[in-house]
Design a protein around this motif. Sequence first.
Motif, PDB file in Angstrom:
ATOM      1  N   ALA A 169       0.944  10.374  -9.964  1.00 26.27           N
ATOM      2  CA  ALA A 169      -0.443   9.919  -9.848  1.00 26.27           C
ATOM      3  C   ALA A 169      -1.007   9.474 -11.190  1.00 26.27           C
ATOM      4  N   VAL A 170      -0.497  10.034 -12.293  1.00 30.11           N
ATOM      5  CA  VAL A 170      -1.018   9.672 -13.612  1.00 30.11           C
ATOM      6  C   VAL A 170       0.047   9.079 -14.538  1.00 30.11           C
ATOM      7  N   THR A 219       0.307   2.227  -0.581  1.00 30.32           N
ATOM      8  CA  THR A 219      -0.877   2.099  -1.437  1.00 30.32           C
ATOM      9  C   THR A 219      -0.715   2.929  -2.703  1.00 30.32           C
ATOM     10  N   TYR A 220      -0.171   4.135  -2.542  1.00 30.11           N
ATOM     11  CA  TYR A 220       0.074   5.033  -3.679  1.00 30.11           C
ATOM     12  C   TYR A 220       1.086   4.402  -4.635  1.00 30.11           C
ATOM     13  N   GLN A 221       2.124   3.777  -4.082  1.00 28.51           N
ATOM     14  CA  GLN A 221       3.144   3.141  -4.916  1.00 28.51           C
ATOM     15  C   GLN A 221       2.597   1.904  -5.634  1.00 28.51           C
ATOM     16  N   THR A 222       1.688   1.206  -4.981  1.00 29.92           N
ATOM     17  CA  THR A 222       1.050   0.059  -5.625  1.00 29.92           C
ATOM     18  C   THR A 222       0.286   0.506  -6.866  1.00 29.92           C
ATOM     19  N   ASN A 248       2.816   1.224  -9.620  1.00 35.27           N
ATOM     20  CA  ASN A 248       3.271  -0.029 -10.230  1.00 35.27           C
ATOM     21  C   ASN A 248       2.268  -0.529 -11.267  1.00 35.27           C
ATOM     22  N   SER A 249       0.996  -0.444 -10.931  1.00 35.16           N
ATOM     23  CA  SER A 249      -0.051  -0.918 -11.829  1.00 35.16           C
ATOM     24  C   SER A 249      -0.107  -0.082 -13.111  1.00 35.16           C
ATOM     25  N   ILE A 250       0.040   1.236 -12.965  1.00 37.99           N
ATOM     26  CA  ILE A 250       0.027   2.119 -14.140  1.00 37.99           C
ATOM     27  C   ILE A 250       1.158   1.753 -15.089  1.00 37.99           C
ATOM     28  N   THR A 272      10.040   2.540  -8.880  1.00 35.91           N
ATOM     29  CA  THR A 272       8.926   2.227  -7.992  1.00 35.91           C
ATOM     30  C   THR A 272       9.320   1.061  -7.092  1.00 35.91           C
ATOM     31  N   ALA A 273       8.585   0.896  -6.013  1.00 36.44           N
ATOM     32  CA  ALA A 273       8.987  -0.014  -4.952  1.00 36.44           C
ATOM     33  C   ALA A 273       8.851  -1.484  -5.332  1.00 36.44           C
ATOM     34  N   PHE A 274       9.833  -2.274  -4.879  1.00 35.82           N
ATOM     35  CA  PHE A 274       9.718  -3.719  -4.884  1.00 35.82           C
ATOM     36  C   PHE A 274       9.019  -4.121  -3.591  1.00 35.82           C
ATOM     37  N   LYS A 275       8.560  -5.350  -3.530  1.00 32.06           N
ATOM     38  CA  LYS A 275       7.924  -5.794  -2.297  1.00 32.06           C
ATOM     39  C   LYS A 275       8.947  -5.782  -1.164  1.00 32.06           C
ATOM     40  N   SER A 276       8.466  -5.550   0.039  1.00 33.99           N
ATOM     41  CA  SER A 276       9.338  -5.499   1.205  1.00 33.99           C
ATOM     42  C   SER A 276       9.810  -6.894   1.573  1.00 33.99           C
TER      43      SER A 276
END
Length: 282
Positions: A179-180, A221-224, A227-229, A201-205
Amino acid sequence: MSEKNADTTSIGIAFGAGGARGIAHLLMIEALDELGLKPSIISGSSIGAVVGAFCAAGFSSKEMKEILNQLINPKSDSVFDFLLKSDIVKMFTMFDPQFIKSGFIKGEKFQSYMKSNLKVSRFEELKIPLIVVATDYWKKEAVIFDKGDLLNPIKASYSLPGLFTPVKIKNKVLIDGGAVNPLPYDLLKDKCNITIAIDVTAFKSQTESEIPPTFDSVFTTYQTMQNSIIKERLKFYKPDIYIRPEIYDVRVFDFLKADSIFSQAQPAKEQLKRELDKLLTK
C-alpha cells in the motif's frame, strides 16, 4: 564474469508485491544461483516479503520451487487445497475465514506453515539480512522491520486490505506493505554496491473488453495504485538493475498458473543475468 568483482561486490535485491506473479521472484533467485551469487541484503513487500524470507533463510531457488509445487499439487488433502480451486470464496477454507469487518481471512494457518518450513522465527536467525515492509493503517505510512520477531511482520506485509485481517504489532494496526512501498529497493540504498529491484506488479490484461468480477476490480484498482507509486519513485531514484517481467493475464490469486508465470518471466531472468554480468565485469 570476473571472479574478483563478484567476490568483492555486495548485492541487494528487493522483491516487490504482486500476488501470484511473485512466483516470478523464484526465477530471479535462480538467476543468482546460476551465477554463483548470493545477495548480501534483501528487502521485500507483500509476496516479496514471503519470498525474501525464504531466500534470506538460505533456501535455493530449487528448494523454493519444490515447496511451491507441494502447495499447488498436494498429494493429499491439506489446508492448501484452495490453490486447486479458481473460486476465491472457496480458498477461505485454508485461511481461517472470519466474516468480520476487519477482513475475511486471519492467515494463521499459512503463518504456521511458514514457521515449520523456514525453521527460524527471528530476523537475527536469518543467513542474510532482511527488511520487511508493512503499512500502518491509521498513520498511512510505512513500518519497517529488520529485527526481532519475523513471522508477524511478514504476515502484516501480505495482509491485503479487505481480505486479510490486519495484524497488530506494538499497538500498530498493520496491513499490506504494498500500500505504501510495493517495491522497496530504496531501503537498500547505501547498504550494497549493486541494487536490484524486481517489479512484479500487473501488466495490462490482454482481454480488456470484459467487465471484471467484483474481487478482480478491487484488486486491480489496488495494483493500479501500486504501479503509480513505483513509477513516481523511479523518477527520483533508480536501482542499478530494474527488472519487470512481462506477465499477462495472471490475477492476484492465480497460483495455479505457476508454469505460465515461469514461462513468461524467463526473458526477465535472462535479462537479470546479462545486466548483472555486465556490472560485475566492469
